[in-house]
Scaffold this active site. Sequence first.
Site, PDB file in Angstrom:
ATOM      1  N   GLU A   1       0.240  -2.804  12.463  1.00 41.47           N
ATOM      2  CA  GLU A   1       0.480  -4.245  12.352  1.00 41.47           C
ATOM      3  C   GLU A   1       0.898  -4.880  13.683  1.00 41.47           C
ATOM      4  OE1 GLU A   1       1.684  -4.189   7.629  1.00 41.47           O
ATOM      5  OE2 GLU A   1       3.259  -3.946   9.151  1.00 41.47           O
TER       6      GLU A   1
ATOM      7  N   GLN B   1       2.473   2.153  13.744  1.00 43.30           N
ATOM      8  CA  GLN B   1       2.515   3.257  12.784  1.00 43.30           C
ATOM      9  C   GLN B   1       1.140   3.920  12.737  1.00 43.30           C
ATOM     10  OE1 GLN B   1       3.480   0.355   9.826  1.00 43.30           O
ATOM     11  NE2 GLN B   1       1.625   0.737   8.671  1.00 43.30           N
TER      12      GLN B   1
ATOM     13  N   TRP C   1       0.838  -1.210   0.000  1.00 38.54           N
ATOM     14  CA  TRP C   1       0.000   0.000   0.000  1.00 38.54           C
ATOM     15  C   TRP C   1       0.865   1.250   0.000  1.00 38.54           C
ATOM     16  CZ3 TRP C   1      -2.128   2.702   4.803  1.00 38.54           C
ATOM     17  CH2 TRP C   1      -1.223   2.616   5.873  1.00 38.54           C
ATOM     18  N   ASP C   2       2.155   1.085   0.299  1.00 44.87           N
ATOM     19  CA  ASP C   2       3.103   2.193   0.283  1.00 44.87           C
ATOM     20  C   ASP C   2       2.958   3.026  -0.994  1.00 44.87           C
ATOM     21  OD1 ASP C   2       3.891   0.083   1.962  1.00 44.87           O
ATOM     22  OD2 ASP C   2       5.964   0.732   1.982  1.00 44.87           O
TER      23      ASP C   2
END
Length: 780
Positions: free
Chosen positions: A499, A614, A356-357
């Site tokens: 995550e 994150q 997805w970066d």
Amino acid sequence: MMSYTLGKGEYENWIVSETTFSPDALAKVESIMYLGNGYLGLRSATEEPYLKERRNFLVSGTFNKFDEFEVTELPNLADVTRLDIRIDGDRFSLELGGTDNYVRQLNLKTAELIRSFDWTTKQGKKLRFNFRRFVSLDNLHLIGMKLEVESLSDSVEVSFESGINAQMSNTGSQHFHEGEKRIYDKRFVELIQTTTESKVDIALNTVHKIVINGKELTEDPDMNIERRNVSLNYNIHLEKGDKLEMEKLTTVYTSRDKAFDTSDYQLQTLRDKALADLRASYNKGYEQLFKESKQAWLDNVWNKYKFEVNSEDPYDQLAIRFALYHLTAMTPAHDNRMGIGAKALSGEGYKGHSFWDTEVFILPFFIYANPEVAKSLLKYRYFGLQGARKKAKENGYKGAMYPWEAAWPTDGEVTPVWGAVDIVTGKQTKIWSGFIEQHITADIANAVNQYYSITGDEAFMDDYGYEMIFDTAIFWASRLEWNEETQEYHINNVIGPDEYKEHVNNNAFTNYMAHFNLQLAMKYYKKLQEEKQALFSKLNNKLNLEAVNKEWQEKSEKLYLPEPRSLDKVIPQDDSYLSLKELDLSKYKAQDKVGGLFKEYNLEQVNQMQITKQADVVILLYLMEQQFTHDIKKANFDYYEPKTTHDSSLSLSTHAIIANDLEENEMAYSLFKKATEIDLGPVMHSSDEGVHAASIGGIWQVAVLGFAGIRVLDGELHINPRLPKHWIDMQFTFYWRGQALSVNITQENLDIVAEDKKPVSFISFGKKYQFDNQINVHLS
């Protein structure tokens, strides 16, 4: 030791330097100074070998699976950069003898790697070395190298072996069959590689030119062909004051190249092209080829983006140029069947897979600054619908369920199953992302919509975009689970962006993004039905839209969206997060290397604490900002920021943007600076596996979408600048609805020039402006 102040004159704030050689800290410089052009990436290992080096030569799209028990990855091609140098018969190494005036540097403006030093042999003889290297942006298949050796004190015997070494692997996995090797005219060296499973042919050719004191050497070298290796040996005598120059040029072509990926492909045609290109390049020579590449960087990058920051700290300008350099080097703009790896093309980390970066952290740069490249990256996802539909079906769903990690578009899910050690059990940790981290499907749909909102590219939507949005919405409709007790649809057993929280229910980011995906599908369903009946009919026949639209309507209305608590306006990250125990993260947030938490706890234990890897809810506040008030933003940022370790490199930039929105200026700049230092900072092992592609995209995002305040909300352009207090001004060019807008921002003024003199409207701090040439807005 790293230095960022060696650039002088026209190269001030353009030079990334290493000023002290350390054989124990090779990987960082190999990564952050890697050379690339989107077609290929060449890790900047030194020419002479060292024990801890990592030699990587990667070409986009050449994925191969080592065997049935491993996932596909970009294979490490044969090495063309190593030179086995001997001085008076002794192996040359900076670990031996004495070294003075050492510097290795990447010139971001010219994209040339240079290394120079004076070296003294154990017999006391002094030599001066200068190494140069570039990967061409003008000819994507070309690598240039140049070596200069000058004897400063005595006569000396210099010898070196150089060629193509296919005795390489991906940390042990060998991806190539033994290929044919040949030397033409005792000069042009050829080696053919073919991947074991995907059967991609690689044609590598290299040639050397030796000049002594300006006169070309005509003596034939010794030729060697061994298993997976073909090389030439040169032996040269230098008197005091003599200077040896060696140019080495290499070309690489593959059967994945569009020119050869055809039904009538023949290996010989590929070989002929590769050798012909090398012969033509040899006639030009290093200096001319480098000049052409340098001009391509100027024309296609620096003069196009026109990004300048006038800061009291010149490092800020260099950091943004570093980001623009790497965004260019990592992106396969030449081929829309290829994506961007999480480590770009700088190393084997994450196996070259796309996450997805790309859509969330890298694509926005291209949408605003180079829309044609953005379109290419989105087409890669369109071609990936085949693999996404395959994954949905395998998991019992409908529509398109995008893989968490993607390689070749049709491969489907390629996430490895097993990862790092569990500190408690000693076993490998299972990687659940490929199974249950599903928000990427909505992230891609959101990216399509973002591209359309900013570019107005209706043709792309007709050919690709609408189908992607519809099919991803079909997936979400099939994915939702009915909760009889609450009379709502839930999304259970997922991993959100955080995550460190596995198998959670109703991750806020996932639920909101899925809801947005469904809303988009209904919006465009209505548009096509009313305005594009032929296209609607085509997609209806393919996807049964009339039936699923009713399902979208019913399910989106009843999809549970976690609301801010009345107590403190905090949005629950998931159903259980706010009830977990808290932990003081101060020492982990201050660590030099990420992941220190897992030296004390395993993932199962971390799963039971309010610890966020994150940005999760915070990135929801950024991507879906029109849905949340300023007060909600502040409450959630204040709650989640102390609980976020930023162990993922893509996190800091998002927090920086939200901090800037909240007028936490000093915090915003501090987070921006930390984001730039993930790769550029003083920690010498932060980038061993490769650069952090998402963070690099995030650097640009903080500057433009954060500090310059450029956003698109509900189809309208907003520009709300809040520069760091020590930034005097910034200038850059971006595209809005097909027109280039040149922007200059100071602490007091916003100036915009419409390059095509077409009408532009935008909102700045609540006030609407319109112009068709240029405008000045005073920032109160």
